[in-house]
Structure formats: C-alpha cells, structure tokens
Design a protein around this motif. Structure first.
Motif, PDB file in Angstrom:
ATOM      1  N   ALA A  36       0.812  -1.215   0.000  1.00 60.80           N
ATOM      2  CA  ALA A  36       0.000   0.000   0.000  1.00 60.80           C
ATOM      3  C   ALA A  36       0.845   1.264   0.000  1.00 60.80           C
ATOM      4  N   GLN A  37       2.148   1.134   0.197  1.00 62.71           N
ATOM      5  CA  GLN A  37       3.013   2.306   0.253  1.00 62.71           C
ATOM      6  C   GLN A  37       3.166   2.914  -1.138  1.00 62.71           C
ATOM      7  N   GLY A  38       2.886   4.213  -1.250  1.00 61.33           N
ATOM      8  CA  GLY A  38       2.986   4.902  -2.522  1.00 61.33           C
ATOM      9  C   GLY A  38       1.987   4.415  -3.548  1.00 61.33           C
ATOM     10  N   LEU A  39       0.883   3.883  -3.072  1.00 58.64           N
ATOM     11  CA  LEU A  39      -0.111   3.291  -3.966  1.00 58.64           C
ATOM     12  C   LEU A  39      -0.742   4.346  -4.864  1.00 58.64           C
ATOM     13  N   ALA A  46     -11.723  -1.315  -7.279  1.00 59.24           N
ATOM     14  CA  ALA A  46     -12.135  -1.836  -5.971  1.00 59.24           C
ATOM     15  C   ALA A  46     -10.929  -2.445  -5.268  1.00 59.24           C
ATOM     16  N   VAL A  47     -11.028  -2.507  -3.937  1.00 60.92           N
ATOM     17  CA  VAL A  47      -9.995  -3.133  -3.112  1.00 60.92           C
ATOM     18  C   VAL A  47     -10.644  -4.212  -2.258  1.00 60.92           C
ATOM     19  N   LEU A  48     -10.016  -5.378  -2.207  1.00 64.81           N
ATOM     20  CA  LEU A  48     -10.387  -6.440  -1.271  1.00 64.81           C
ATOM     21  C   LEU A  48      -9.348  -6.426  -0.167  1.00 64.81           C
ATOM     22  N   LEU A  49      -9.797  -6.193   1.059  1.00 65.34           N
ATOM     23  CA  LEU A  49      -8.865  -5.961   2.171  1.00 65.34           C
ATOM     24  C   LEU A  49      -9.090  -6.947   3.306  1.00 65.34           C
ATOM     25  N   ASP A  50      -8.089  -7.787   3.550  1.00 65.39           N
ATOM     26  CA  ASP A  50      -8.081  -8.644   4.738  1.00 65.39           C
ATOM     27  C   ASP A  50      -7.579  -7.805   5.910  1.00 65.39           C
ATOM     28  N   LEU A  62      -7.325   1.021   6.252  1.00 67.48           N
ATOM     29  CA  LEU A  62      -8.604   1.570   5.820  1.00 67.48           C
ATOM     30  C   LEU A  62      -8.797   2.989   6.355  1.00 67.48           C
ATOM     31  N   ARG A  63      -8.508   3.198   7.619  1.00 66.32           N
ATOM     32  CA  ARG A  63      -8.635   4.542   8.204  1.00 66.32           C
ATOM     33  C   ARG A  63      -7.741   5.534   7.470  1.00 66.32           C
ATOM     34  N   GLY A  64      -6.500   5.129   7.204  1.00 65.25           N
ATOM     35  CA  GLY A  64      -5.570   6.024   6.533  1.00 65.25           C
ATOM     36  C   GLY A  64      -6.035   6.400   5.134  1.00 65.25           C
ATOM     37  N   TRP A  65      -6.571   5.431   4.409  1.00 66.18           N
ATOM     38  CA  TRP A  65      -7.062   5.712   3.057  1.00 66.18           C
ATOM     39  C   TRP A  65      -8.206   6.712   3.089  1.00 66.18           C
ATOM     40  N   TRP A  70      -9.269   9.025  -0.079  1.00 62.39           N
ATOM     41  CA  TRP A  70      -9.316   7.987  -1.107  1.00 62.39           C
ATOM     42  C   TRP A  70     -10.730   7.426  -1.182  1.00 62.39           C
ATOM     43  N   LEU A  71     -11.370   7.508  -2.367  1.00 58.30           N
ATOM     44  CA  LEU A  71     -12.778   7.161  -2.516  1.00 58.30           C
ATOM     45  C   LEU A  71     -13.022   5.820  -3.185  1.00 58.30           C
TER      46      LEU A  71
END
Length: 217
Positions: A36-39, A46-50, A62-65, A70-71
């Motif tokens: 996720a760094q420099g993404l 879409a993002v699938l996030l574990d 998620l909070r940082g995005w 980030w929408l």
C-alpha cells in the motif's frame, strides 16, 4: 474491472486471484501492507482488504485511506465476523464487509455490485466544447454525432477529460490505462492516440513534446 487484493493467506489469495481472472477481472495481489506504500489509486475500481495482515492491521490501512480522501470502494474480507467488528469496519469507511469463509460466487457478485454503485454516482455526461462523454456507458459524441471508439481509445479520452485543459504525461496515461502491473508502453499509447485523434478531430488533442497531451475544447 481492476481489483487490488490484500490477503496474506497463500491458498485463499491464490484462489481469489484465479476466480477473479476467470471472470475477466484484472487483479494485483499483495500479501503484506507494504504493497500500500505509494499506492497509485487512479484506475483502481475496488480493493479487497483482509484485516489480519502481518505487522499492520488492515483497519489502520482503511482509516488512513479514508482520511487521505481515497474514494475507491473497499470490501473487507475478514475472519472477524462478529456484528460489532463488522459494524466497526463499515463505520471506518468500508463499502462492504464479507466474513470468512465465503463463496467465491458471492465475492464476485458483491464486487460487481460495488462497481455498479460507483458507476451510478458518476456524472452522466461530460461536455468539453462540442465533445460529449458518457463515462458510465463508454459512449462519445462529436458535434452531436456518436463516435465509435475502441476500449483503449475511450480510456485515453476519459483520462484526458478528467483534467480538461491540463497536460497529462505519457507515463501517467500508461499507468492509468494499465494500473496493475507494468504501465502501457509509450509506443502503444502513441498508436491509440493517433487513432483517437482521427476519430474525434486532431485539433482536440494537443501534443506538448516531451511533456504530454492536452484535451482542448
């Protein structure tokens, strides 16, 4: 549809990648939060996030995005299946929450629903002079007449139209047209750009050599 997957489990991650690709979706898989760094989020659908990633909790990602504005739609996929945990994920900005274990068919169906929801929120038409673009339907009109564009040609036009009058570099276009993996090569962009100019009018796209391209009214 371009999907980012953050999942540390090797077997589950590979199964998700295989299932998405069989459905014609492109997917880039990261097993750690370092991905996720420099993404670059442009072009990601879409993002699938574990949530249980090594070293960094997925909820913190998620909070940082969301704090960064980030929408892009995010679907949490997690073994944290209790109601308070699911509600916490949604409250922190997840667009959907799918507890593990899950059926691949349901995962794909939910992803498509997220994509449709995002498309409905987009503007119906963009107007730049006598050029009209319907991003949801991949349709274009020039002087009121419909113009048939290939998929790549439409992607190029859409990328330029998102920042009318701004200059977009060739490297930026390469990343937008192919956000997962290696960017589209400059020579390939030049071919599609030439075809696009021929179809919508060469005067509508200005080339600034060594800088990029600009869509003008």
């Amino acid at each position: 549809m371009h999907v980012l997957l953050f999942e540390d489990d090797l077997d589950l991650g590979q199964a998700i990648v295989n299932a998405l690709r069989q459905e014609g979706l492109s997917v880039l898989w990261h097993r750690t939060a370092e991905g996720a760094q420099g993404l670059e989020t442009t072009g990601i659908d879409a993002v699938l996030l574990d949530l249980g990633l090594p070293r960094v909790d997925g909820m913190d990602l998620l909070r940082g995005w969301r704090r960064a504005g980030w929408l892009v739609p995010v679907m949490v996929i997690s073994a944290r299946a209790e109601l308070p945990q699911r509600l916490a994920g949604l409250d922190e900005g997840a667009d959907d929450y799918l507890p593990k274990p899950f059926a691949m068919a349901e995962l794909i169906s939910r992803l498509r629903a997220l994509h449709r929801r995002q498309a409905r929120q987009a503007s119906e038409r963009w107007r730049i002079g006598t050029l009209e673009i319907a991003p949801r339907d991949n349709r274009v009109w020039v002087d009121g007449e419909p113009v048939e564009l290939s998929g790549r040609e439409f992607q190029l036009l859409e990328a330029l139209a998102r920042s009318p009058d701004a200059v977009v570099s060739k490297s930026a276009l390469g990343r937008r047209l192919q956000p997962l993996g290696d960017p589209l090569e400059g020579s390939v962009i030049e071919v599609h750009m030439s075809n696009l100019r021929r179809k919508i009018g060469a005067h509508r796209i200005r080339t600034l050599r060594g800088v990029g391209y600009q869509l003008i009214a």
